[in-house]
Design an enzyme around this catalytic site. Structure first.
Site, PDB file in Angstrom:
ATOM      1  N   PHE A  52      -6.386 -10.510   4.376  1.00  0.00           N
ATOM      2  CA  PHE A  52      -6.489 -11.105   3.056  1.00  0.00           C
ATOM      3  C   PHE A  52      -5.860 -12.482   2.959  1.00  0.00           C
ATOM      4  CE2 PHE A  52      -6.967  -6.584   2.320  1.00  0.00           C
ATOM      5  CZ  PHE A  52      -8.068  -6.574   1.492  1.00  0.00           C
TER       6      PHE A  52
ATOM      7  N   ASP B 241      -2.128   1.279   6.079  1.00  0.00           N
ATOM      8  CA  ASP B 241      -2.163   0.374   7.232  1.00  0.00           C
ATOM      9  C   ASP B 241      -0.784   0.292   7.896  1.00  0.00           C
ATOM     10  OD1 ASP B 241      -3.554  -1.168   9.012  1.00  0.00           O
ATOM     11  OD2 ASP B 241      -3.370  -3.033   7.867  1.00  0.00           O
TER      12      ASP B 241
END
Length: 633
Positions: free
Chosen positions: A338, A453
């Site tokens: 991101f 994650d």
């Protein structure tokens, strides 16, 4: 007497009066959009011009929808919801361009978990592309075709490999009945590479070759030949010329009211001319005001959200301040799905880590997703958010700086030597700290947070090697007390993703999915996973059979000597905990609270769990879980 009456009526409206004279003296003589839309470059790569445009440097009207390029470290990046692609070359004459998955350049295991998707975009695959098909967790070894072994994606005693081909594979040995997942990654054959050359390459080199995409957008040829710049106003193609805007090319296709203005020469026509200017001035002021109000409303909506989630307690920075604190983004610390993280320094000398988010197509959803998670946390083992920047598309998060970087660099050394600064006691304390941070996310917050994650890259270490969980880009908030949640996309990093995240037949997605990732990471901290790749591969014996055989024979799992009794106990304890965490079915895994108890308990009380179930269901992956790998909702 029309004009004096009109000006007397409009006297209180200073915006309109100013617009009349400004428009009459400048707009018809020069067009600022012509200069704004000149071709640009990110530094590396091709020239960027219509239908492409560069965010932060050009206005969106300079390009066509979906053709937005972001410059990252001087590289042109095309972002999709699933992947980021490096733009290697653009052929404007052929309406085609070559891109490569950025994961091939950045990740330790750059294998795609889902097919590339360009749905609802102007892009289509070229017929010149070949395919590199990845098969994961297959019960049979591939035969009858040259393959690449994908060692970093191994799972238990199953096989993962890649096959390149031009036409569709018809071999019965490659089917989803025998493999958990199959993903196609296109690539374009270089002129200097032939079939034999592909055999000498590895799959990462092939991914870096990239693939060819064609695009569909309104033709720019006539506009450029007439000396104009091509653009798009949200409704139609426009040609921006030095004097004004035309519909097709400079000098043709004027809008009707402009033609009437030019033709008008009488007094009556002059009056009409001025009246038109007044109307335009009104419309432009109203339009600008509406646009400003929309932008303010959008930012205000986000800020209301942030305030509701306790984030406005942190300082809000202007983007100019972010550039200053990072010395214009000079020192890069890392990069994720991101955004890019840069080192910065506040005015008081305090060092920070600045995460610059990539341009979002969802009105700040990526920004909100991470802030919504991290703003709810306050724990010694979770990284702290210090501030943020929110200026339209420019969004950044300012975190505390971790001088020792990520855990990954201390445990992923080439070979079998561990960095000397981390003792076995350090490793145990780090494992406990991460477990406590996860326990806090799962049950200590007002709203449960699943991270999705957990891996060494996302564990940061301060000056005292205290671990802090970071990167909440894939996290999901879990209001209520439901034990399982629904996810629309498989998410995480291959090698750490729990089976149920990819296949619902293993069970529901829950906090136990983070437990699985923690267990895989714990094996990496101990160093077992490194040895699996070295020794077990030679005997065709795969994880975790190799581990259990070693334990049953009371053999060391690692080739480096651990002679002290206390260190051996610590090693065995951490391995036992990790094996409990990676049980195939979520119900068989412990909670993070139980993990902490196991890590802190007496070694004699730790039992090695039964072997995980290695066979996978014969049914393929659920369709909706095979479309993307790194998504947030």
């Amino acid at each position: 007497m029309i004009l004096p009456i009109s000006f007397h009526y409009l006297k209180p409206q200073l915006c309109i009066i100013t617009t009349i004279f400004f428009f009459a003296t400048t707009v018809l003589s020069s067009n600022p959009k012509f200069k704004v839309c000149t071709p640009k470059s990110c530094g590396n790569g091709p020239s960027i011009k219509y239908p492409f445009w560069i965010s932060y440097e050009q206005e969106s009207f300079c390009g066509y929808p979906h053709f937005e390029i972001t410059c990252m470290d001087k590289n042109p990046i095309l972002s999709t919801p699933s992947y980021d692609f490096l733009v290697k070359d653009i052929s404007y004459s052929n309406s085609s361009f070559t891109v490569a998955n950025m994961a091939a350049y950045e990740d330790n295991c750059p294998v795609p978990l889902s097919n590339y998707s360009f749905d609802q975009t102007p892009f289509t695959y070229s017929s010149e592309n070949w395919n590199l098909s990845f098969f994961y967790n297959c019960t049979t070894e591939p035969i009858d075709y040259p393959t690449y072994q994908v060692d970093c994606a191994k799972n238990a005693s199953l096989y993962s490999f890649a096959v390149f081909h031009k036409e569709k594979l018809e071999n019965k040995n490659y089917s989803l009945n025998e493999c958990q997942l199959m993903v196609n990654a296109p690539f374009i054959m270089n002129a200097s590479v032939n079939f034999t050359g592909l055999l000498r390459m590895n799959y990462i080199e092939i991914l870096k070759m990239g693939f060819l995409l064609n695009w569909t957008a309104p033709d720019c040829e006539y506009c450029e030949k007439s000396g104009g710049r091509c653009g798009f106003d949200g409704n139609q193609f426009l040609c921006f010329c030095k004097d004004k805007t035309y519909l097709r090319s400079c000098g043709s296709g004027l809008v009707n009211w402009k033609a009437k203005i030019v033709i008008g020469t009488t007094s009556a026509a002059t009056a009409v001319f001025m009246l038109c200017l007044i109307i335009i001035g009104c419309r432009k002021c109203m339009s600008s005001r509406r646009k400003l109000n929309f932008q303010m409303t959008n930012e205000q909506d986000i800020e209301v959200f942030l305030k509701d989630h306790g984030t406005l307690a942190q300082k809000k920075y202007r983007f100019s301040e972010v550039k200053k604190m990072t010395n214009n983004f000079t020192v890069k610390l890392g990069e994720g799905g991101f955004g890019v993280v840069y080192k910065g320094e506040l005015s008081n000398g305090y060092h920070v880590a600045v995460k610059l988010l990539r341009a979002s197509k969802g009105n700040g959803k990526d920004f909100i997703n991470e802030v919504a998670s991290i703003s709810r946390t306050s724990h010694v083992n979770v990284v702290q958010l210090l501030g943020f920047c929110l200026e339209g598309k420019k969004k950044a998060l300012i975190y505390e700086f971790m001088p020792n970087g990520s855990l990954d660099k201390f445990i992923s050394n080439k070979g079998l030597e561990r960095t000397s600064s981390l003792t076995w006691d350090n490793l145990l304390q780090i494992a406990k700290g991460i477990a406590k941070g996860l326990e806090y996310l799962h049950k200590g917050c007002n709203t449960r947070i699943l991270h999705f994650d957990i891996k060494p890259h996302n564990i940061l270490l301060d000056e005292n090697f205290c671990p802090k969980i970071s990167d909440f880009g894939l996290a999901k908030l879990c209001p209520g007390k439901e034990s399982t949640i629904s996810v629309s996309y498989a998410r995480g990093t291959i090698g750490y993703v729990a089976p149920e995240v990819c296949n619902k037949h293993f069970g529901g997605v829950s906090q136990k999915s983070d437990v699985y990732s923690y267990g895989m990471m714990l094996l990496e901290i101990v160093g077992v996973r490194n040895n699996i790749n070295v020794e077990a591969t030679e005997t065709s014996e795969y994880f975790p059979d190799w581990i259990y055989r070693k334990l049953e024979q009371d053999q060391d799992l690692k080739s480096d000597d651990v002679t002290a009794t206390k260190e051996k106990e610590t090693e065995r304890r951490m391995i036992a905990v990790s094996l409990w965490c990676i049980q195939t079915f979520p119900k068989d895994r412990p909670t993070m609270s139980r993990v902490i108890e196991m890590l802190e308990g007496n070694m004699n009380s730790q039992e090695i769990p039964p072997k995980p179930v290695l066979s996978s269901p014969t049914i393929g992956l659920v369709p909706e879980l095979t479309t993307s790998s790194l998504q947030s909702e």
